[in-house]
Scaffold this active site. Sequence first.
Site, PDB file in Angstrom:
ATOM      1  N   GLY A   1       0.648  -1.215   0.142  1.00 40.44           N
ATOM      2  CA  GLY A   1       0.065  -0.184   0.013  1.00 40.44           C
ATOM      3  C   GLY A   1       0.836   1.248   0.130  1.00 40.44           C
ATOM      4  O   GLY A   1       1.906   1.141  -0.272  1.00 40.44           O
ATOM      5  N   ASN A   2       0.253   2.358   0.336  1.00 42.20           N
ATOM      6  CA  ASN A   2       1.156   3.813   0.471  1.00 42.20           C
ATOM      7  C   ASN A   2       0.579   4.417   1.521  1.00 42.20           C
ATOM      8  O   ASN A   2      -0.505   3.969   2.184  1.00 42.20           O
ATOM      9  CB  ASN A   2       1.019   4.309  -0.677  1.00 42.20           C
ATOM     10  CG  ASN A   2      -0.281   4.768  -1.285  1.00 42.20           C
ATOM     11  OD1 ASN A   2      -1.062   5.247  -0.669  1.00 42.20           O
ATOM     12  ND2 ASN A   2      -0.636   4.447  -2.474  1.00 42.20           N
ATOM     13  N   ARG A   3       0.823   5.447   1.839  1.00 39.36           N
ATOM     14  CA  ARG A   3       0.833   6.503   3.025  1.00 39.36           C
ATOM     15  C   ARG A   3      -0.324   7.375   2.959  1.00 39.36           C
ATOM     16  O   ARG A   3      -0.715   8.223   3.840  1.00 39.36           O
ATOM     17  CB  ARG A   3       1.853   7.095   3.521  1.00 39.36           C
ATOM     18  CG  ARG A   3       2.937   6.070   3.994  1.00 39.36           C
ATOM     19  CD  ARG A   3       4.098   6.900   5.047  1.00 39.36           C
ATOM     20  NE  ARG A   3       5.051   5.932   5.518  1.00 39.36           N
ATOM     21  CZ  ARG A   3       6.119   5.528   5.046  1.00 39.36           C
ATOM     22  NH1 ARG A   3       6.417   6.008   3.647  1.00 39.36           N
ATOM     23  NH2 ARG A   3       7.105   4.642   5.379  1.00 39.36           N
TER      24      ARG A   3
END
Length: 411
Positions: free
Chosen positions: A219-221
């Site tokens: 995923g990412n932030r």
Amino acid sequence: MPLAPSPSELTLTGRRIVLGITGSIAAYKSALLARELRRRGAEVRVVMTPGATEFITPLTLATLVDHPVHSDFTEDQDAGVWTNHVELGIWGDLILVAPATANTLAAMVHGGCDNLLQAVLLSARCPVAVAPAMDLDMYTHDATQANLKTLADRGVDVIDPGTGPLASGLVGKGRMAEPEEIADHVAARFAAELPWSGKRVVITAGPTHEPLDAVRFLGNRSSGKMGFALAEVFAKQGADVTLVAGPVALSTPDRVRRRIDVETAVEMDEAVKGLWGDMDWGIACAAVSDFRPAQTSNDKWHRGEVPSAVELTENPDILKGMGEAKQPQQKLVGFALETDSGEQSAMGKLERKNLDAIVLNTLMDDGAGFGHDTNKVRVLFQDGKSVSFELKSKYEVACDLVELWRTTITP
Ligand code: CTP
């Protein structure tokens, strides 16, 4: 405690309504109406004619709207305190007379000023709506019909009465519209005045999670805050907003009509493909993962079973797909988060994805990008022009962007 309006309901958040109640048996429904207006978020002040107070007590209304009811020219006769009818007319975004008797309608036509409500109506600067209530023969009488026509010609919003049994025992037209219908009518009227009213906007927001095994993901932030702020501003300005959200811990902003929650880029792509054809605007704010693990395990990987390498496969480019399917009347805006100044790369995306504008934020700027409550953006347009904004809260950035798009990208 009143129930909150459902997201699909027309709300009245922040609206100020002066509710005028006149002497009709339908005045009992005004209590339900006052409650309904408040439930939808309106602030309500009540003005009752002396006749109305014979049908329903001011105390009932005062309790429901959490404010004293006005019914006399004077608040305290001995002390000489008077009710400022001019102030009430200026305070309101709308004066809603419900029920409106034949007598009050006639007074409105002739500029009568026999009671406080009539004085408020005469000095009003805001729009006025009336919900007539009377017996069949009074309603159909030429005088009443002529009065209603005169009022409508002057811009008064006439909310048609319903048909059914009347207090007299007659059956016909004349009973006041139901409180929910009146609230819907009033809310729709407010919505129609807003700059984005009638525009359907789809917004993608948040990250995507691409599963590795039963519990882990790539995923990412992205927090989704920028996309949700945009959804809030668009909806407040009257747009019919559909929010397609990746996994985020954010509640749906007020007045957003529809929210579709997804996990992965493929799910987001499918959701957007099903919506885009019916939309006027698309805003791709999501931080979509460009790739996903080629294989995923339905079980949890245990120590000792973890693969030494994970093969990745490309995800669909959702925005590119929207750009390819875009019709001439549709408008499309993308976002680009770059690690360097990023102008060239952003311009490349704008052309490749057939966008009307791209919003650039760079990680070089403190306080911009993922995880912050603030953002600093620059908007690039097809003709090479650009507009830069200072570091602001994401909500303020959303206000700037929505207004900029409205004034620069013509439909
Ligand atoms: N986007 C998308 N689908 C993807 C990747 C990106 O819809 N699979 C959208 C984003 O929502 C954003 C824009 O495309 O509006 C730019 O995303 P970005 O990842 O910066 O662009 P890419 O084209 O993937 O370029 P790169 O990763 O090479 O910088």
